[in-house]
Write a protein that holds these residues in place. Structure first.
Motif, PDB file in Angstrom:
ATOM      1  N   SER A  22       9.791  12.034   1.608  1.00 58.58           N
ATOM      2  CA  SER A  22       8.331  12.088   0.901  1.00 58.58           C
ATOM      3  C   SER A  22       7.188  12.454   2.143  1.00 58.58           C
ATOM      4  CB  SER A  22       8.066  11.024   0.027  1.00 58.58           C
ATOM      5  OG  SER A  22       7.592   9.812   1.177  1.00 58.58           O
ATOM      6  N   TYR A  40       0.672  -1.004   0.023  1.00 57.38           N
ATOM      7  CA  TYR A  40       0.080   0.001  -0.117  1.00 57.38           C
ATOM      8  C   TYR A  40       0.706   1.296   0.157  1.00 57.38           C
ATOM      9  CZ  TYR A  40      -3.372  -3.364   1.360  1.00 57.38           C
ATOM     10  OH  TYR A  40      -4.008  -4.612   1.301  1.00 57.38           O
ATOM     11  N   THR A  41       1.963   1.330   0.177  1.00 59.23           N
ATOM     12  CA  THR A  41       2.899   2.375   0.422  1.00 59.23           C
ATOM     13  C   THR A  41       3.292   2.853  -1.039  1.00 59.23           C
ATOM     14  OG1 THR A  41       5.032   3.266   1.281  1.00 59.23           O
ATOM     15  CG2 THR A  41       5.015   0.962   0.102  1.00 59.23           C
ATOM     16  N   ARG A  42       3.428   4.186  -0.943  1.00 61.28           N
ATOM     17  CA  ARG A  42       3.677   5.036  -2.305  1.00 61.28           C
ATOM     18  C   ARG A  42       5.187   5.145  -2.515  1.00 61.28           C
ATOM     19  NH1 ARG A  42      -0.661  10.170  -2.808  1.00 61.28           N
ATOM     20  NH2 ARG A  42      -2.705   8.544  -2.765  1.00 61.28           N
ATOM     21  N   LEU A  43       5.840   4.676  -1.449  1.00 69.09           N
ATOM     22  CA  LEU A  43       7.271   4.614  -1.523  1.00 69.09           C
ATOM     23  C   LEU A  43       7.668   3.710  -2.616  1.00 69.09           C
ATOM     24  CD1 LEU A  43       8.515   4.318   2.259  1.00 69.09           C
ATOM     25  CD2 LEU A  43       8.565   6.419   0.753  1.00 69.09           C
ATOM     26  N   ARG A  44       8.948   4.201  -3.413  1.00 66.20           N
ATOM     27  CA  ARG A  44       9.347   3.429  -4.591  1.00 66.20           C
ATOM     28  C   ARG A  44      11.083   3.344  -4.253  1.00 66.20           C
ATOM     29  NH1 ARG A  44       5.048   2.377  -4.659  1.00 66.20           N
ATOM     30  NH2 ARG A  44       3.568   2.534  -6.354  1.00 66.20           N
ATOM     31  N   SER A  60       6.398  10.093   4.262  1.00 63.85           N
ATOM     32  CA  SER A  60       6.100   8.906   4.920  1.00 63.85           C
ATOM     33  C   SER A  60       6.801   8.385   6.158  1.00 63.85           C
ATOM     34  CB  SER A  60       6.239   7.688   3.829  1.00 63.85           C
ATOM     35  OG  SER A  60       6.089   6.363   4.599  1.00 63.85           O
ATOM     36  N   ASP A  97      13.918   6.030  -3.395  1.00 60.53           N
ATOM     37  CA  ASP A  97      13.346   7.074  -2.437  1.00 60.53           C
ATOM     38  C   ASP A  97      14.097   7.074  -1.167  1.00 60.53           C
ATOM     39  OD1 ASP A  97      11.511   7.391  -3.886  1.00 60.53           O
ATOM     40  OD2 ASP A  97       9.683   6.752  -2.735  1.00 60.53           O
TER      41      ASP A  97
END
Length: 364
Positions: free
Chosen positions: A45, A18-22, A47, A25
């Motif tokens: 970001s 579910y995280t938007r981290l890529r 998070s 990062d």
């Protein structure tokens, strides 16, 4: 590895769906719980997703690399060096993979006839047979994202643990292609090397003695059509090949010189054929007092008289004077039945045994 509070890190992989981290990062470590192996990170970001290393999350320390000086030339030179390291790493990994693969195929852990298996693999590699080539070790990163596998390979090869994340898609693809091609080529080449050793009747690579490479003055392995049989793989097999130096051609056949050791082996091999034929005639009911005459009528009688080979073909040619005496030359070498028997250079790998001293590749 222990991460310190305030240390800068980059994300390599996370299993959180579910995280938007890529990957790539960056963030700052707040705390490393070594007991749970959990790292609390404040990501740039915004998070605050923690990294559970025991569950497969991975991060890497961010190192500060000074920017290249010298403009585009320096940048291109640095990238070329990085690709060269990727190529070298791919070669090393490919050769290692081939050696592990060979253990179960033609090595100590393999079952069955490993020489036969090695010959089949060599033929398949030379012919480009997909059934053989597809079974060889190939580079794969199945189960891992390109970012994850690429980062690990790039970091191991170049020593730059964060540089991968600064690359665009095109240079990433280029780096992976270089590594993959180097891996696959090195693996196939190493498999061929190991198969040459496993298939050799001497335990050495004798591919440099292939008949297509033998010219006048070259060392080769020689035999005759009479010695060929069909092996279990359907290919030609030769019980024994004789090492010699090609000195001439006669009606399309080879004329070669050989040492005393090889000449003695040729005489002994001819006697073996004569004995086999004698036993065959006896089994067919031919009287004992006719056996010698019948054998002499189809097979030359070779023997040594001191240093001279006596070739008795009187019964074979129906000529009472058909006795040839073959003396050694000044170097002690013999030309056994040259311009008389249909000798030819043969593939050493088709021989079950080879008599004579084989030259190294750089001496052939």
């Amino acid at each position: 590895m222990i991460y310190q509070t305030g240390q800068r890190v980059a994300l390599v992989h996370t299993s959180d769906p579910y995280t938007r981290l890529r990957p790539g990062d960056t963030g700052t470590v707040r705390r490393h719980d070594q007991r749970q192996n959990i790292i609390e990170v404040t990501w740039d970001s915004g998070s605050i997703l923690s990294m559970c290393l025991d569950d497969g999350d991975r991060i890497a320390p961010v190192t500060t690399t000074p920017p290249p000086t010298g403009g585009l030339v320096a940048e291109a030179t640095g990238w070329a060096a990085a690709l060269q390291r990727m190529r070298a790493a791919g070669i090393e990994a490919g050769r290692t993979a081939a050696e592990w693969w060979a253990q179960d195929t033609i090595g100590a852990r393999a079952g069955g006839d490993t020489r036969l298996a090695a010959r089949r693999i060599l033929v398949g590699v030379e012919d480009g047979d997909p059934a053989v080539l597809d079974a060889l070790p190939h580079f794969t990163s199945v189960g891992e994202s390109v970012d994850t596998s690429g980062w690990e390979l790039f970091a191991d090869a170049t020593g730059d643990v964060t540089g991968w994340f600064g690359l665009r898609i095109q240079p990433r693809d280029e780096a992976m292609t270089v590594y993959r091609d180097a891996f696959d080529t090195a693996a196939t080449d190493r498999v061929a090397e190991l198969c040459h050793l496993a298939a050799s009747p001497t335990g050495r690579d004798v591919s440099h003695l292939h008949p297509d490479r033998v010219r006048i003055g070259d060392v080769g392995v020689f035999s005759g059509e009479w010695a060929r049989t069909t092996g279990p793989d359907g290919g030609d097999r030769i019980a024994v090949g004789f090492v010699g130096t090609l000195i001439d051609h006669w009606n399309g056949w080879a004329v070669f010189s050989c040492t005393r050791e090889v000449a003695e082996a040729i005489v002994a091999d001819q006697q073996r054929y004569r004995d086999q034929h004698r036993h065959s005639l006896r089994d067919k009911g031919v009287p004992e007092d006719e056996l010698d005459r019948r054998v002499d009528a189809v097979l030359t009688n070779l023997s040594f008289d001191g240093d001279v080979i006596v070739a008795d073909q009187r019964a074979l040619s129906d000529d009472p004077e058909a006795i040839e005496r073959i003396a050694p030359d000044g170097d002690g070498r013999y030309v056994v039945m040259g311009r008389s028997w249909c000798w030819e250079a043969v593939d050493p790998y088709a021989c079950d045994r080879i008599v004579g001293d084989l030259p190294d590749p750089d001496q052939a």
